[in-house]
Design an enzyme around this catalytic site. Structure first.
Site, PDB file in Angstrom:
ATOM      1  N   ASP A  32       0.854  -1.191   0.000  1.00 32.36           N
ATOM      2  CA  ASP A  32       0.000   0.000   0.000  1.00 32.36           C
ATOM      3  C   ASP A  32       0.893   1.245   0.000  1.00 32.36           C
ATOM      4  OD1 ASP A  32      -2.708   1.287   0.435  1.00 32.36           O
ATOM      5  OD2 ASP A  32      -1.644   2.018   2.197  1.00 32.36           O
TER       6      ASP A  32
ATOM      7  N   THR B 129      -3.194   5.289  -3.936  1.00 29.32           N
ATOM      8  CA  THR B 129      -2.106   6.014  -3.260  1.00 29.32           C
ATOM      9  C   THR B 129      -0.788   5.865  -4.015  1.00 29.32           C
ATOM     10  OG1 THR B 129      -1.813   4.081  -1.843  1.00 29.32           O
ATOM     11  CG2 THR B 129      -3.114   5.876  -0.958  1.00 29.32           C
TER      12      THR B 129
END
Length: 545
Positions: A61, A94
């Site tokens: 992530d 992201t």
């Protein structure tokens, strides 16, 4: 005065100007983007991050990686901010945001080498960003809240490539049910409050054992072992008050001179606690959640009444219980009435991984739900939580905005082609900046191909060809290694993921471009934290990663 140097800055301060400042800032930003680039897409790799305490985080992530990396370079921090904002606003995309911002700066550096002024580049980038938002809005399609299949596909796209991919179908289903349960309508608009979804992690079992509870899980146990373990058709009372005697507001002393008086005092104390318990009993409640303490003597009386009582419940959990069960929060024993009670079909205490927890299930219309996440180790469960968080956020955003775009690098290729057409309509040097901006977005499909072990040039050419033929939703299927219609494959993302990437990446790139002077001052020698040689991480403004 002639020939005498004039000192404007403190001794030990460092100043980098002009082309050097721009070059160093761009280099730092590019290094950050490069650090997360390999994690992009369904076949992206993971990063292992070890902090100063030796704690290990394994994730792909983007926001988590950049947050844990503890970056010091000021320009690099601005790219971290892009990723952080993307995470707060949308929850997904992201890595894309950081990668696009880095690529925009890389293309800008080439233009600066061609003697194009940064202000002209910034102006061109802003024009391109406005046009890009317009183009991507034109690509969006509508989604309805009752289209469960489409919402599940959105959640699946967000989970794909994360550590929890093995349980993708289960987690996507849980995400959609959880989010649709807590949707509110405010001023005619659908609003999703993520706070109303309670995620509880328990190590033990498999990821597949994770479940959605249409109600609440409270990480507590009942106050007395003789209380019933299960209560069916529970009438629930939520108390903000402690079930114990209050201390007096003023300092007071009681003088007792004989054993009889002491006994009277104790009897009176017992009677007062019994009166409090009787008020709870008369309300008709069978389950009591108390935010504060429950006296030992009160526990005895409550057990005799056959009530199920939990004490010291967190304030946030009390508010969620109120939404889930329909009970009102009570702060005064004299105010308790039957209308204030909530309802749940079952309230029971169960042991999960050897720890007791209270499950409140079967609520009529739960506006607050819980997700119990399971996994073999802490690292597995943390990875599953990251994936689930992304899925919950994107489903919420899709319901709020009601707009979707295709995934798999499809919008980026379309943007690149349409922006190139738009650049031809411009005069002056901004045209070059718009073309550079268009090329920058091709980094997404290129990276998706690279991370899947495919040839990025071949794949990009195939994508461009499909889009030129009018196939606007053509994207890259990294599993088959071919260009397919992403809309038919139901690989979709909320529109806000793309618009936020465009806005955040453009703004940060423009801000970094406009910096032509970096002045790093230090505290005076000997002061706490003072260090000669400039700001931490500024040194020669380089960045090794």
């Amino acid at each position: 005065m002639s020939g005498q140097p004039i000192f404007i800055l403190k001794e030990g301060s460092k100043r980098t100007r002009g082309r050097d400042a721009q070059s160093n800032n761009i280099m730092a930003a590019k290094a950050v983007a490069e650090a997360v680039r390999t994690t992009l897409g369904p076949k992206g790799m993971d990063k292992m991050l070890v902090d100063s305490m030796g704690d290990v985080t394994i994730t792909n992530d983007g926001a988590t990686i950049l947050k844990e990396m503890d970056i010091e370079h000021p320009a690099a921090k601005m790219i971290v901010e892009v990723s952080k904002t993307q995470d707060e606003e949308v929850g997904d995309g992201t890595t894309s945001a950081a990668v696009v911002a880095g690529e925009l700066l890389k293309k800008a550096e080439d233009l600066i080498e061609m003697e194009i002024h940064p202000t002209v580049i910034a102006s061109g980038y802003r024009l391109a960003a406005n046009k890009a938002i317009e183009i991507v809005n034109g690509l969006a399609k509508d989604v309805k809240i009752d289209d469960e299949k489409l919402l599940t596909s959105i959640a699946s796209t967000a989970i794909t490539g994360k550590g929890a991919e093995s349980a993708k179908a289960l987690l996507a289903g849980i995400s959609v049910k959880a989010v649709t349960s807590v949707v509110d309508e405010i001023g005619g608009k659908k609003v999703v409050d993520r706070e109303q979804i309670n995620v509880i992690k328990k190590v033990g079992g498999r990821v597949e054992d994770s479940e959605l509870i249409a109600g609440m899980i409270i990480d507590k146990e009942r106050v007395h072992p003789n209380m019933p373990e299960v209560v069916k058709d529970a009438k629930i009372l939520l108390l903000n008050e402690a079930i114990e005697l209050k201390n007096t507001e003023v300092d007071a002393e009681i003088s007792i001179t004989s054993p009889d008086q002491l006994q009277l005092f104790l009897d009176q104390e017992e009677k007062m606690i019994k009166d409090l318990v009787d008020k709870v009993g008369k309300s008709g409640a069978s389950v009591v959640f108390c935010q504060k303490g429950v006296d030992d003597m009160a526990q005895h009386f409550l057990t005799k009444l056959g009530l199920f009582v939990v004490r010291r419940v967190k304030k946030s959990d009390m508010e969620k219980l109120s939404r889930a069960t329909g009970a009102n929060l009570i702060s005064n024993f004299d105010e308790i009435s039957k209308e204030d009670l909530g309802y749940a079909a079952i309230v029971e205490e169960k042991k999960i991984s050897g720890e007791p927890m209270v499950f409140v299930t079967g609520c009529n219309n739960p506006k607050s739900v819980s997700i119990l996440l399971r996994g073999g180790t802490d690292h597995v469960i943390d990875s599953v939580e990251t994936a689930l968080e992304d899925a919950l956020r994107v489903v919420g955003v899709a319901i709020e905005d009601k707009k979707l775009v295709a995934g798999g690098g499809s919008p980026e290729v379309e943007l690149s082609l349409r922006l190139n057409e738009y650049a031809s309509t411009l005069e002056g040097r901004e045209q070059l900046a718009v073309r550079a901006y268009a090329e920058a977005f091709e980094i997404i499909p290129k990276t998706l191909a690279e991370n899947a072990g495919l040839d990025p040039i071949d794949m990009l050419m195939a994508l461009r060809s499909a889009h030129e033929k009018g196939m606007k939703t053509a994207g890259l299927d990294v599993f088959k290694g071919e260009v397919v219609d992403m809309w038919k494959e139901v690989v979709v993302e909320p529109l806000r993921v793309k618009t936020q990437v465009i806005n955040a990446a453009t703004e940060s790139a423009v801000m970094i471009l406009r910096i032509d002077d970096v002045i790093a001052t230090t505290k005076s020698q000997g002061a706490p934290g003072g260090a000669p040689g400039g700001m931490p991480g500024m040194g020669d403004m380089g960045m090794d990663m």
